[in-house]
Design a protein around this motif. Structure first.
Motif, mmCIF file in Angstrom:
data_model
loop_
_atom_site.group_PDB
_atom_site.id
_atom_site.type_symbol
_atom_site.label_atom_id
_atom_site.label_comp_id
_atom_site.label_asym_id
_atom_site.label_seq_id
_atom_site.Cartn_x
_atom_site.Cartn_y
_atom_site.Cartn_z
ATOM 1 N N HIS A 161 82.263 -4.887 -4.382
ATOM 2 C CA HIS A 161 82.902 -5.480 -4.771
ATOM 3 C C HIS A 161 82.983 -6.523 -3.364
ATOM 4 O O HIS A 161 82.721 -6.207 -2.317
ATOM 5 N N THR A 162 83.618 -8.208 -3.683
ATOM 6 C CA THR A 162 83.845 -8.212 -2.327
ATOM 7 C C THR A 162 84.611 -8.923 -2.368
ATOM 8 O O THR A 162 85.813 -9.193 -2.912
ATOM 9 N N ALA A 163 85.401 -9.125 -1.328
ATOM 10 C CA ALA A 163 86.891 -9.264 -0.922
ATOM 11 C C ALA A 163 87.297 -11.384 -1.084
ATOM 12 O O ALA A 163 86.319 -11.705 -0.954
ATOM 13 N N LEU A 164 88.037 -11.267 -2.196
ATOM 14 C CA LEU A 164 88.363 -12.765 -2.427
ATOM 15 C C LEU A 164 89.546 -13.093 -1.458
ATOM 16 O O LEU A 164 88.763 -14.838 -1.516
ATOM 17 N N ASP A 165 89.923 -12.481 -0.707
ATOM 18 C CA ASP A 165 90.663 -13.573 0.072
ATOM 19 C C ASP A 165 91.382 -11.963 1.277
ATOM 20 O O ASP A 165 90.246 -10.959 1.325
ATOM 21 N N ALA A 166 91.553 -12.417 2.448
ATOM 22 C CA ALA A 166 91.745 -11.291 3.238
ATOM 23 C C ALA A 166 92.873 -10.161 2.641
ATOM 24 O O ALA A 166 93.630 -10.381 1.486
ATOM 25 N N ALA A 167 91.809 -8.919 2.542
ATOM 26 C CA ALA A 167 92.372 -7.915 1.768
ATOM 27 C C ALA A 167 92.592 -7.130 2.390
ATOM 28 O O ALA A 167 91.903 -6.246 2.529
ATOM 29 N N PRO A 168 93.980 -6.494 2.334
ATOM 30 C CA PRO A 168 94.645 -4.920 3.262
ATOM 31 C C PRO A 168 94.038 -4.395 2.720
ATOM 32 O O PRO A 168 94.599 -3.384 0.900
ATOM 33 N N GLN A 186 93.639 -1.615 7.406
ATOM 34 C CA GLN A 186 93.625 -3.078 8.094
ATOM 35 C C GLN A 186 92.698 -3.660 6.945
ATOM 36 O O GLN A 186 93.573 -3.591 5.893
ATOM 37 N N THR A 187 92.298 -4.820 7.539
ATOM 38 C CA THR A 187 92.301 -5.896 6.679
ATOM 39 C C THR A 187 90.972 -6.561 6.205
ATOM 40 O O THR A 187 90.520 -6.531 7.809
ATOM 41 N N TYR A 188 90.578 -6.317 5.358
ATOM 42 C CA TYR A 188 88.956 -6.899 5.738
ATOM 43 C C TYR A 188 89.460 -8.492 5.227
ATOM 44 O O TYR A 188 89.619 -9.161 4.361
ATOM 45 N N PRO A 189 88.506 -9.170 5.611
ATOM 46 C CA PRO A 189 88.327 -10.806 6.092
ATOM 47 C C PRO A 189 87.496 -11.016 4.462
ATOM 48 O O PRO A 189 86.766 -10.227 4.096
ATOM 49 N N ALA A 190 87.627 -12.595 4.276
ATOM 50 C CA ALA A 190 87.220 -12.615 2.737
ATOM 51 C C ALA A 190 85.854 -12.850 3.475
ATOM 52 O O ALA A 190 84.950 -13.029 3.888
ATOM 53 N N GLY A 191 85.408 -12.437 1.223
ATOM 54 C CA GLY A 191 83.113 -12.182 1.559
ATOM 55 C C GLY A 191 82.997 -10.958 2.139
ATOM 56 O O GLY A 191 82.116 -10.908 1.771
ATOM 57 N N THR A 192 83.826 -10.328 2.777
ATOM 58 C CA THR A 192 83.261 -8.796 3.279
ATOM 59 C C THR A 192 83.185 -7.871 1.759
ATOM 60 O O THR A 192 83.741 -7.950 0.877
ATOM 61 N N ARG A 193 82.095 -7.075 2.071
ATOM 62 C CA ARG A 193 81.252 -7.002 0.705
ATOM 63 C C ARG A 193 82.263 -5.367 0.927
ATOM 64 O O ARG A 193 82.164 -4.722 2.451
ATOM 65 N N ILE A 194 82.627 -4.502 0.073
ATOM 66 C CA ILE A 194 84.059 -3.424 -0.116
ATOM 67 C C ILE A 194 83.047 -2.191 -1.063
ATOM 68 O O ILE A 194 82.977 -2.840 -2.392
ATOM 69 N N ILE A 247 92.700 -0.414 -1.446
ATOM 70 C CA ILE A 247 93.088 -1.946 -2.052
ATOM 71 C C ILE A 247 93.508 -2.402 -3.452
ATOM 72 O O ILE A 247 92.780 -1.541 -4.174
ATOM 73 N N TRP A 248 94.771 -3.106 -3.525
ATOM 74 C CA TRP A 248 94.824 -4.171 -4.483
ATOM 75 C C TRP A 248 93.812 -4.246 -5.647
ATOM 76 O O TRP A 248 92.871 -5.434 -4.276
ATOM 77 N N ASP A 249 93.185 -4.278 -6.452
ATOM 78 C CA ASP A 249 92.169 -5.072 -7.295
ATOM 79 C C ASP A 249 92.537 -6.869 -6.853
ATOM 80 O O ASP A 249 91.241 -7.367 -7.600
ATOM 81 N N GLY A 250 93.589 -7.290 -7.063
ATOM 82 C CA GLY A 250 94.048 -8.376 -6.925
ATOM 83 C C GLY A 250 93.007 -9.305 -6.260
ATOM 84 O O GLY A 250 92.395 -10.274 -5.809
ATOM 85 N N HIS A 251 92.608 -8.624 -4.917
ATOM 86 C CA HIS A 251 91.847 -8.856 -3.725
ATOM 87 C C HIS A 251 90.763 -9.040 -4.137
ATOM 88 O O HIS A 251 89.183 -9.140 -2.702
ATOM 89 N N LEU A 252 89.655 -7.943 -5.006
ATOM 90 C CA LEU A 252 88.274 -8.085 -5.613
ATOM 91 C C LEU A 252 88.198 -8.394 -6.257
ATOM 92 O O LEU A 252 88.147 -8.258 -7.317
#
Length: 123
Positions: A56-63, A76-84, A107-112
């Motif tokens: 999935h892709t991080a929609l925003d800063a995703a802790p 850690q926090t994934y930056p927006a656009g990171t593939r996870i 990771i909270w699914d609202g960020h993905l």
């Protein structure tokens, strides 16, 4: 004089009952807010029981957190656009879904994108 003692006795009883009620309320509130932190050591779902992998892709800063609650330690926090890559999801006590990032954390699914993993974790 006797009437004065009765009034004082009732006042003292009322104050004691109020204090007991406040103590119970504070204790319950403290327990409720502290409870999620106790579950921040959520065990990783076993790969044998959860062989899925979706990306999935991080929609925003995703802790990325140690457990499936916002109160859990941020690793850690994934930056927006990171593939996870995620394996599966669980639902916490608040009804929120969290996906497990293999070998890393939650990771909270609202960020993905796609609202995270479509596979429920077998724990």
């Amino acid at each position: 004089m006797r009437q004065h003692r009765q009034v004082r006795h009732r006042t003292t009883a009322t104050i004691m009952a109020t204090a007991a009620a406040l103590t119970a309320t504070v204790s319950a509130t403290t327990t409720a807010t502290a409870a999620p932190a106790d579950r921040c050591s959520q065990a990783a779902p076993a790969r044998a029981d959860n062989p899925y992998t979706t990306t999935h892709t991080a929609l925003d800063a995703a802790p990325l957190r140690m457990g499936p609650y916002g109160e859990c330690y941020r690793l850690q926090t994934y930056p927006a656009g990171t593939r996870i890559e995620v394996r599966c999801f669980i639902v916490n006590e608040y009804g929120n879904t969290w996906s497990y990032v293999p070998g890393a954390g939650w990771i909270w699914d609202g960020h993905l994108s796609g609202n995270g993993s479509p596979h429920r974790c077998i724990v």
